[in-house]
Design an enzyme around this catalytic site. Structure first.
Site, PDB file in Angstrom:
ATOM      1  N   GLU A   6       0.816  -6.901  -2.813  1.00 56.60           N
ATOM      2  CA  GLU A   6      -0.553  -7.416  -2.700  1.00 56.60           C
ATOM      3  C   GLU A   6      -0.782  -8.688  -3.514  1.00 56.60           C
ATOM      4  O   GLU A   6      -1.625  -8.728  -4.416  1.00 56.60           O
ATOM      5  CB  GLU A   6      -1.553  -6.328  -3.111  1.00 56.60           C
ATOM      6  CG  GLU A   6      -1.503  -5.126  -2.201  1.00 56.60           C
ATOM      7  CD  GLU A   6      -2.671  -4.161  -2.396  1.00 56.60           C
ATOM      8  OE1 GLU A   6      -3.244  -4.130  -3.501  1.00 56.60           O
ATOM      9  OE2 GLU A   6      -2.998  -3.436  -1.440  1.00 56.60           O
TER      10      GLU A   6
ATOM     11  N   GLU B 260       0.299   0.795   3.607  1.00 52.44           N
ATOM     12  CA  GLU B 260      -0.292   1.812   2.729  1.00 52.44           C
ATOM     13  C   GLU B 260      -1.548   2.356   3.383  1.00 52.44           C
ATOM     14  O   GLU B 260      -2.287   1.615   4.043  1.00 52.44           O
ATOM     15  CB  GLU B 260      -0.728   1.210   1.388  1.00 52.44           C
ATOM     16  CG  GLU B 260       0.376   0.750   0.483  1.00 52.44           C
ATOM     17  CD  GLU B 260      -0.196   0.167  -0.816  1.00 52.44           C
ATOM     18  OE1 GLU B 260      -1.332   0.511  -1.194  1.00 52.44           O
ATOM     19  OE2 GLU B 260       0.503  -0.648  -1.438  1.00 52.44           O
TER      20      GLU B 260
HETATM   21  C1  GLA Z   1      -3.180  -0.901  -3.365  1.00 49.05           C
HETATM   22  C2  GLA Z   1      -1.888  -1.022  -4.148  1.00 49.05           C
HETATM   23  C3  GLA Z   1      -1.285   0.307  -4.513  1.00 49.05           C
HETATM   24  C4  GLA Z   1      -2.346   1.267  -4.972  1.00 49.05           C
HETATM   25  C5  GLA Z   1      -3.385   1.394  -3.884  1.00 49.05           C
HETATM   26  C6  GLA Z   1      -4.481   2.381  -4.225  1.00 49.05           C
HETATM   27  O1  GLA Z   1      -3.013  -0.866  -2.022  1.00 49.05           O
HETATM   28  O2  GLA Z   1      -0.922  -1.789  -3.478  1.00 49.05           O
HETATM   29  O3  GLA Z   1      -0.326   0.099  -5.542  1.00 49.05           O
HETATM   30  O4  GLA Z   1      -2.936   0.810  -6.150  1.00 49.05           O
HETATM   31  O5  GLA Z   1      -4.011   0.152  -3.701  1.00 49.05           O
HETATM   32  O6  GLA Z   1      -5.386   2.536  -3.173  1.00 49.05           O
END
Ligand code: GLA
Ligand code: GLA
Length: 689
Positions: free
Chosen positions: A159, A323
């Site tokens: 991210e 995710e």
């Molecule tokens: C993001 C991050 C993860 C985690 C999620 C929690 O997507 O990439 O490491 O912190 O949020 O929702």
């Protein structure tokens, strides 16, 4: 219709990926837990794990001292059960020793405050030291695992986001500006409207990045800074992948994109349309707040559809859901559990819009620290018997029946245009209503009319080809270059139908307004010259009469001078009562529409309903249903894969016009079918039937 896009999908996996972020580095001193993971992976029908995302201190506990043995074992164990690994580079978080020894890796924020070590996602993107360190560890990972049969893909960092204002970044920014303005400081002063408040520079060294304690109202500077941040983030990423491209040219590369939450709008800070060009596969992290108390399930489902269609359209190929959560998250204001059935439904919706995976954050719930209550596949009870685990396993079993869908795409005759630069400039504009611009949300509202009618939509960006669409919808394109204006004109001249709205065509790519009325090409294309845009208070309402019906308007109403357009609708009250609010014009082979005001959902339904009919735009599949059921289709040359999804809390009846085959139950279906609350069916239909 097909094929418009070839199968360009690059994972080479012929199965739907199911699994997610696996962080065994949190459990290395508990071999029993690691052994349970492998058993539970089988039981949950998972097959793919993203490993090493935040594992730098486990991989290199001291500078130059490496520990790969634990990761070797994880590779072996996952490979042993036929699983695959998405291997991450660890730059998303770094060990304390690294910040201590190379403090230049720590960011300086916009207020010029140097940050301490801590948290994650916070490196300076210019720092040579961090670029060297990340390249080094990435090279070691590629050397060690590049040939491993379980390696499926690279997951670069995590991210990417944020920005740094340190001295190195200031120099890089100035270099970027010199390059952009060909070393011509006058050109920069002109572009930034320098004389305003005496802001003309006479030396490059005077330029600083925007800051709350310094300059933040020079819109051209703000816009260039945002572009620089995107470019510098990409440059950091490009540096990370040098050893991977060199040593593992066959392994595809992705990095996980995000959304800005609450309204689930596209991530704001980076221009993903630029970033996408550097990835092999788009992946993103989706955390819609299902069952919230401000919108219906269908309202939210439509927003999920919109952002998926944007991220898929960035490369016009399937993407990965990198995710998601099997239950709640830990960072919404209220972290509600997904109700029974929602996990399968919401996961299948991602597939329906083009995902070839359902991956989670995270595999096993952490025992400590900030995410110990975030939803995960394996809970603190370490059990395969709880509801969430069983729902995950059900998703896994379902995905195993859907391998035919892998790599298939979608086609659409309709595109909505989203532009990151426009969003930045519009949000920066000190004018209109400071709270009511809501550019991405406005696009979601237009999109909704198509979602409700099962009309597939591509959400495209300005540099993409418009020519394959029958209808192009361009709301609130405040910032538009002459080049884009030319392309819009050409699109209509060649037979396309274009819809534009209020607050479009106001500034150019430097955030300088067009002079002398609306751009002459837009005037010619639409046959109008917008005069003034009235901004309404939140409680104010007006209305537009269109086709014998009156529709409510709020927030914005543009008064139009019409010279060669047909008036399709008129304002009802205020000093512009009875004047044109909506116009159309035949231009070349096509037609242009201008919507002067922000109108209610009913208007979008009726207005686009009429266009859909006139342009003979077909729904993706003719399954009859009532409101809140969504039909989305993926297809290849031979088959259509139809996702029938009930986003309501009631039973719904759907009706199939032709015989289809349920891919999960293998039954043949025809005629009426009852869908329970949140039920989803995935059916196939051969195209020549
Ligand atoms: C993001 C991050 C993860 C985690 C999620 C929690 O997507 O990439 O490491 O912190 O949020 O929702
Ligand atoms: C004040 C300032 C002007 C201008 C206006 C805007 O009056 O003196 O320079 O900024 O506000 O309303």
């Amino acid at each position: 219709m097909m094929p418009k896009h070839e199968k360009t999908y690059l994972t080479k996996a012929n199965f739907m990926l199911h699994g997610g972020d696996y962080n065994p580095d949190q459990w290395l001193d508990q071999p029993d837990i690691l052994a349970d993971d492998i058993k539970l992976m089988r039981l949950s029908h998972t097959n793919t794990f993203s490993v090493g995302i935040f594992a730098w201190s486990a991989l290199e506990p001291e500078e130059g001292v490496y520990q790969f043995e634990w990761l070797d074992e994880i590779f072996a164990n996952i490979h042993g059960i036929g699983g695959r690994i998405i291997l991450a580079t660890p730059s998303g978080a770094r060990p304390a020793w690294l910040s201590q020894k190379y403090p230049e890796v720590l960011r300086v924020d916009a207020s010029r405050v140097k940050q301490l070590h801590g948290m994650r996602h916070n490196h300076c993107f210019t720092s040579e030291a961090y670029r060297e360190k990340t390249e080094q560890i990435n090279r070691l990972l590629a050397e060690r695992y590049g040939d491993h049969p379980a390696l499926l893909m690279w997951h670069i960092s995590n991210e990417y986001g944020g920005e740094c204002h340190c001295d190195k970044c200031q120099s890089a920014f100035k270099k970027w500006l010199k390059n952009k303005y060909n070393d011509d400081l006058k050109a920069l002063n002109d572009a930034w409207w320098g004389p305003f408040w005496s802001h003309t520079f006479n030396d490059w060294s005077q330029i600083e990045s925007p800051s709350p304690i310094g300059e933040n109202m020079v819109h051209g500077l703000n816009l260039d800074w945002r572009r620089f941040v995107t470019d510098q983030t990409i440059s950091f990423y490009e540096n990370e992948i040098v050893p991977l491209r060199e040593l593992t040219p066959e392994i595809p590369i992705t990095t996980n994109f995000m959304a800005d939450t609450h309204d689930l709008i596209p991530f704001q800070s980076l221009d993903y349309s630029k970033f996408a060009k550097h990835l092999d596969v788009i992946s993103w992290d989706a955390y819609p707040a299902w069952h919230n108390d401000w919108e219906t399930t269908a309202d939210l489902a439509s927003k999920v559809g919109f952002i998926n269609d944007l991220y898929r359209s960035l490369k016009q190929q399937p993407f990965l859901l990198m995710e998601s959560t099997p239950s709640g998250v830990n960072w919404h204001d209220v972290n509600k559990a997904k109700r029974p059935g929602m996990h399968l439904l919401s996961s299948m919706q991602m597939l329906a819009h083009g995902s070839d995976s359902v991956l989670y954050f995270q595999w096993r719930k952490s025992r400590g620290s900030s995410e110990k209550f975030h939803g995960a596949v394996v809970d603190h009870d370490n059990s395969s018997e709880n509801r969430v685990f069983k729902e995950v396993a059900k998703v896994g079993e379902t995905l195993e029946k859907l391998s035919a869908v892998v790599g298939t795409n979608r086609t659409s005759d309709v595109a909505i245009l989203y532009d990151w630069e426009n969003n930045w400039a519009l949000n920066d504009a000190q004018g209109y209503g400071m709270q009511s611009k809501r550019y991405p949300q406005t696009l979601q509202e237009h999109y909704r009319a198509f979602w409700d009618k099962d009309i597939p939509v591509d959400v495209i960006t300005k540099e993409q080809d418009f020519s394959s669409y029958k209808l192009l919808v361009v709301p609130m394109l405040y910032l538009v270059s002459e080049e884009t204006i030319g392309r819009l004109k050409e699109f209509v001249a060649n037979g396309g139908t274009l819809v534009m709205t209020y607050i479009s065509g106001i500034v150019n790519e430097y955030d300088l307004t067009y002079l002398g009325g609306w751009h002459k090409d837009l005037q010619e294309l639409f046959g109008i010259n917008p005069q003034e845009t009235d901004t309404l208070y939140p409680k104010d309402r007006n209305a537009v009469l269109y086709g014998n019906k009156t529709y409510e308007l709020k927030d914005y109403a543009t008064v139009l001078d019409v010279h060669s357009a047909v008036v399709e609708g008129q304002y009802q009250t205020d000093f512009y009562a009875d004047t044109p609010a909506l116009t159309s014009k035949q231009y070349g082979e096509g037609k242009s529409y201008y919507i002067g005001a922000r109108l209610e959902a009913d208007f979008h339904q009726d207005f686009y309903g009429k266009l859909i009919e006139e342009l003979a735009i077909e729904p993706a599949h003719s399954v009859k249903h009532s409101e809140g059921v969504s039909i989305q289709v993926r297809e290849d040359q031979e088959n259509e894969y139809v996702f029938v999804m009930n986003f309501t809390e009631q039973q719904q009846t759907v009706s199939f016009g032709a015989t289809v085959k349920d891919l999960v139950t293998e039954e043949e279906l025809t005629g009426d079918l009852t869908l329970e609350k949140y039920e989803v069916r995935i059916v196939a239909k051969a195209k020549n039937d």
